[in-house]
Design a protein around this motif. Structure first.
Motif, mmCIF file in Angstrom:
data_model
loop_
_atom_site.group_PDB
_atom_site.id
_atom_site.type_symbol
_atom_site.label_atom_id
_atom_site.label_comp_id
_atom_site.label_asym_id
_atom_site.label_seq_id
_atom_site.Cartn_x
_atom_site.Cartn_y
_atom_site.Cartn_z
ATOM 1 N N ALA A 334 -34.887 -1.006 22.597
ATOM 2 C CA ALA A 334 -35.949 -1.603 23.409
ATOM 3 C C ALA A 334 -35.489 -2.898 24.061
ATOM 4 C CB ALA A 334 -37.189 -1.848 22.556
ATOM 5 N N THR A 335 -34.615 -3.618 23.369
ATOM 6 C CA THR A 335 -34.111 -4.889 23.898
ATOM 7 C C THR A 335 -32.645 -4.827 24.282
ATOM 8 O OG1 THR A 335 -33.494 -5.685 21.687
ATOM 9 C CG2 THR A 335 -35.756 -6.123 22.429
ATOM 10 N N GLY A 336 -31.942 -3.786 23.815
ATOM 11 C CA GLY A 336 -30.511 -3.683 24.047
ATOM 12 C C GLY A 336 -29.692 -4.535 23.100
ATOM 13 N N LYS A 337 -30.322 -5.166 22.126
ATOM 14 C CA LYS A 337 -29.633 -6.079 21.218
ATOM 15 C C LYS A 337 -28.975 -5.320 20.073
ATOM 16 C CE LYS A 337 -30.355 -10.230 18.389
ATOM 17 N NZ LYS A 337 -31.352 -11.220 17.905
ATOM 18 N N VAL A 338 -27.737 -5.688 19.765
ATOM 19 C CA VAL A 338 -27.011 -5.141 18.614
ATOM 20 C C VAL A 338 -26.722 -6.284 17.659
ATOM 21 C CG1 VAL A 338 -24.932 -3.970 17.802
ATOM 22 C CG2 VAL A 338 -25.957 -3.294 19.977
ATOM 23 N N THR A 339 -27.126 -6.111 16.402
ATOM 24 C CA THR A 339 -26.799 -7.079 15.364
ATOM 25 C C THR A 339 -25.927 -6.397 14.322
ATOM 26 O OG1 THR A 339 -28.847 -6.547 14.191
ATOM 27 C CG2 THR A 339 -28.905 -8.414 15.707
ATOM 28 N N LYS A 340 -25.231 -7.170 13.510
ATOM 29 C CA LYS A 340 -24.379 -6.543 12.501
ATOM 30 C C LYS A 340 -24.314 -7.393 11.245
ATOM 31 C CE LYS A 340 -19.832 -8.336 13.957
ATOM 32 N NZ LYS A 340 -18.485 -7.960 14.417
ATOM 33 N N THR A 341 -24.073 -6.718 10.139
ATOM 34 C CA THR A 341 -23.778 -7.344 8.862
ATOM 35 C C THR A 341 -22.429 -6.820 8.406
ATOM 36 O OG1 THR A 341 -24.966 -5.602 7.662
ATOM 37 C CG2 THR A 341 -26.204 -7.606 8.232
ATOM 38 N N HIS A 342 -21.822 -7.510 7.461
ATOM 39 C CA HIS A 342 -20.472 -7.133 7.027
ATOM 40 C C HIS A 342 -20.419 -7.051 5.517
ATOM 41 C CE1 HIS A 342 -16.104 -6.741 7.530
ATOM 42 N NE2 HIS A 342 -15.997 -7.484 6.438
ATOM 43 N N ASN A 343 -19.652 -6.072 5.020
ATOM 44 C CA ASN A 343 -19.392 -5.989 3.587
ATOM 45 C C ASN A 343 -17.923 -5.644 3.372
ATOM 46 O OD1 ASN A 343 -19.110 -2.905 2.972
ATOM 47 N ND2 ASN A 343 -20.966 -3.058 4.247
ATOM 48 N N ALA A 344 -17.454 -5.753 2.140
ATOM 49 C CA ALA A 344 -16.032 -5.619 1.841
ATOM 50 C C ALA A 344 -15.597 -4.204 1.512
ATOM 51 C CB ALA A 344 -15.659 -6.547 0.683
ATOM 52 N N HIS A 345 -16.501 -3.218 1.591
ATOM 53 C CA HIS A 345 -16.129 -1.834 1.307
ATOM 54 C C HIS A 345 -15.304 -1.258 2.460
ATOM 55 C CE1 HIS A 345 -18.581 -1.623 -2.294
ATOM 56 N NE2 HIS A 345 -19.534 -2.255 -1.626
ATOM 57 N N ASP A 346 -14.598 -0.168 2.172
ATOM 58 C CA ASP A 346 -13.703 0.413 3.169
ATOM 59 C C ASP A 346 -14.438 1.218 4.235
ATOM 60 O OD1 ASP A 346 -11.588 -0.696 1.831
ATOM 61 O OD2 ASP A 346 -11.049 1.134 0.761
ATOM 62 N N GLY A 347 -15.668 1.605 3.955
ATOM 63 C CA GLY A 347 -16.427 2.362 4.942
ATOM 64 C C GLY A 347 -17.736 2.845 4.354
ATOM 65 N N ILE A 348 -18.634 3.275 5.237
ATOM 66 C CA ILE A 348 -19.898 3.905 4.856
ATOM 67 C C ILE A 348 -19.876 5.313 5.430
ATOM 68 C CG2 ILE A 348 -22.407 3.857 5.096
ATOM 69 C CD1 ILE A 348 -22.186 0.803 5.421
ATOM 70 N N SER A 349 -19.921 6.318 4.552
ATOM 71 C CA SER A 349 -19.810 7.710 4.974
ATOM 72 C C SER A 349 -21.157 8.374 5.201
ATOM 73 C CB SER A 349 -19.045 8.527 3.923
ATOM 74 O OG SER A 349 -17.780 7.980 3.668
ATOM 75 N N ALA A 350 -22.233 7.800 4.644
ATOM 76 C CA ALA A 350 -23.551 8.417 4.764
ATOM 77 C C ALA A 350 -24.620 7.351 4.585
ATOM 78 C CB ALA A 350 -23.728 9.523 3.716
ATOM 79 N N ILE A 351 -25.765 7.560 5.241
ATOM 80 C CA ILE A 351 -26.910 6.665 5.129
ATOM 81 C C ILE A 351 -28.158 7.504 4.935
ATOM 82 C CG2 ILE A 351 -28.369 4.997 6.342
ATOM 83 C CD1 ILE A 351 -25.903 3.966 7.780
ATOM 84 N N ALA A 352 -29.000 7.102 3.987
ATOM 85 C CA ALA A 352 -30.306 7.727 3.797
ATOM 86 C C ALA A 352 -31.352 6.630 3.708
ATOM 87 C CB ALA A 352 -30.318 8.584 2.530
ATOM 88 N N PHE A 353 -32.576 6.964 4.100
ATOM 89 C CA PHE A 353 -33.664 5.996 4.091
ATOM 90 C C PHE A 353 -34.702 6.364 3.040
ATOM 91 C CE2 PHE A 353 -31.823 5.934 8.308
ATOM 92 C CZ PHE A 353 -31.782 4.587 8.634
ATOM 93 N N HIS A 354 -35.276 5.357 2.400
ATOM 94 C CA HIS A 354 -36.381 5.566 1.476
ATOM 95 C C HIS A 354 -37.516 6.264 2.234
ATOM 96 C CE1 HIS A 354 -39.753 4.592 -1.181
ATOM 97 N NE2 HIS A 354 -38.885 4.228 -2.116
ATOM 98 N N PRO A 355 -38.066 7.365 1.707
ATOM 99 C CA PRO A 355 -39.065 8.132 2.447
ATOM 100 C C PRO A 355 -40.345 7.368 2.782
ATOM 101 C CG PRO A 355 -38.150 9.453 0.683
ATOM 102 C CD PRO A 355 -37.670 8.043 0.467
#
Length: 371
Positions: A334-355
């Protein structure tokens, strides 16, 4: 390799507080599906959760110690129950992601998951023929209609209805939870393309979007009887469409990861790689994110649309190289804005959301060991 920073550990209490006060998704039964009440996840380190878009992650009792990928991760409609696949095994949590235990060994080393109605899920191998049904703690191996699966779709309303797509763009339907199959419609791209992926709309399995090498994308709304080319992926010429994701909040919104081959030349910024958004079910795409030093994309960037807001997409960039770690991005279209956070893991292979409370995000983690 994966490391737990001080910010992750000290944020444990804040994670629990944020989970308990997060706003529920529309229509969700918050009493039935509990929020995680732990400050630390008991498990092998393959899954954690965040309530602040990845600024802090719940620490885990275990740490992955070898090259390992958590490719499958889903929250089921059974209250408090999630499934994950790490390498060749199935794991399960029944307390909203606080405790994980091994359920079964699977017949594939790289298995994804598709949640289905009634506490069911289907496990499948991208680019292979492995397919299985998961009911509770029981895993049932299923016959696959294709030896090269590139997409699996489950029906939000009917637990026995299932669709599978093959590398040649052909679709198959099962009305008995994968025991028997029949082909449906015609192949995407006329059957003459190398298809990267086919993504099905859980609200309507007749709606699917296919992405292919050079040929870009095609969309069907009648179960594959007719396919129409997607436009907007290339300024002029051809494109690779590696993956797409249909928004659970609004099926007309589709996100895509692609490569404009007309921009894929020496010295071209980002090699022509972009994230795209469609507001008409995948018929027309527009660029929303470019591959830059600030928003790094790869050909396999993970796409995770928010189930609460069709304008929000999460995606990630992670690498073990030079101990970089992982950036988790949040796009607000809606705004075109991208934000980011960083962690020390090598990668994220999957994401799920609390229903019920999508501010609680579950993350499947990677560990890469290099001698």
């Amino acid at each position: 390799m994966k490391r737990l920073g001080a910010a992750v550990t000290t944020a444990a209490a804040a994670l629990v507080l944020a989970a308990s006060t997060a706003a529920p998704a529309a229509g969700a039964d918050t009493a039935a599906w509990p929020v995680p009440s732990c400050g630390r996840v008991v498990g092998d380190g393959g899954v954690t959760f965040t309530t602040d878009d990845g600024a802090s992650l719940a620490p885990t009792t275990g740490t992955l110690k070898r090259t390992s990928y958590t490719h499958g991760l889903v929250a089921l409609d059974t209250p408090g129950t999630l499934l994950a696949t790490r390498d060749g095994e199935l794991q399960r949590s029944t307390d909203a992601g606080c405790t994980w235990s091994r359920v079964a060994a699977l017949g594939s080393g790289s298995t994804r998951l598709a949640a289905a109605k009634g506490g069911r899920a289907f496990a499948w191998e991208m680019g292979g023929g492995y397919l299985a049904r998961v009911d509770g703690r029981t895993v049932t191996r299923l016959p696959s209609p294709t030896a090269d699966i590139v997409g699996v779709g489950t029906d939000r309303a009917r637990p026995d209805h299932l669709r599978v797509a093959g590398r040649d763009g052909r679709l198959y339907h099962s009305a008995d939870a994968g025991a028997h199959w029949r082909p449906v419609g015609t192949a995407a791209f006329g059957g003459g393309a190398s298809v990267y992926s086919v993504t099905f709309d859980r609200a309507d399995l007749d709606h699917a979007v296919a992405g292919a090498m050079v040929r870009g994308g095609e969309v069907t709304t009648d179960g594959g009887n007719t396919w129409k080319p997607s436009t907007g992926l290339a300024a002029g010429g051809s494109a690779n469409l590696f993956d797409v994701a249909v928004s659970p909040a609004d099926s007309s919104v589709v996100y895509g990861l692609g490569l404009d081959l007309g921009e894929n030349g020496p010295g071209r910024a980002g090699e022509g790689r972009h994230l795209y958004r469609s507001a008409d079910g995948g018929r027309t795409f527009t660029r929303v994110v470019d591959d830059t030093a600030d928003t790094q994309l790869t050909n396999s960037t993970l796409l995770a649309p928010s189930p609460a807001d069709a304008n929000v997409l999460y995606f990630e960039y992670g690498t073990y190289f030079a101990g970089y770690g992982t950036d988790l991005y949040r796009l607000d279209a809606a705004t075109g804005k991208v934000t980011k956070t960083h962690n020390a893991h090598d990668g994220i292979s999957a994401i799920a959301f609390h229903p019920a409370r999508p501010s609680v995000m579950y993350l499947g983690l990677e560990e890469v060991q290099v001698d």
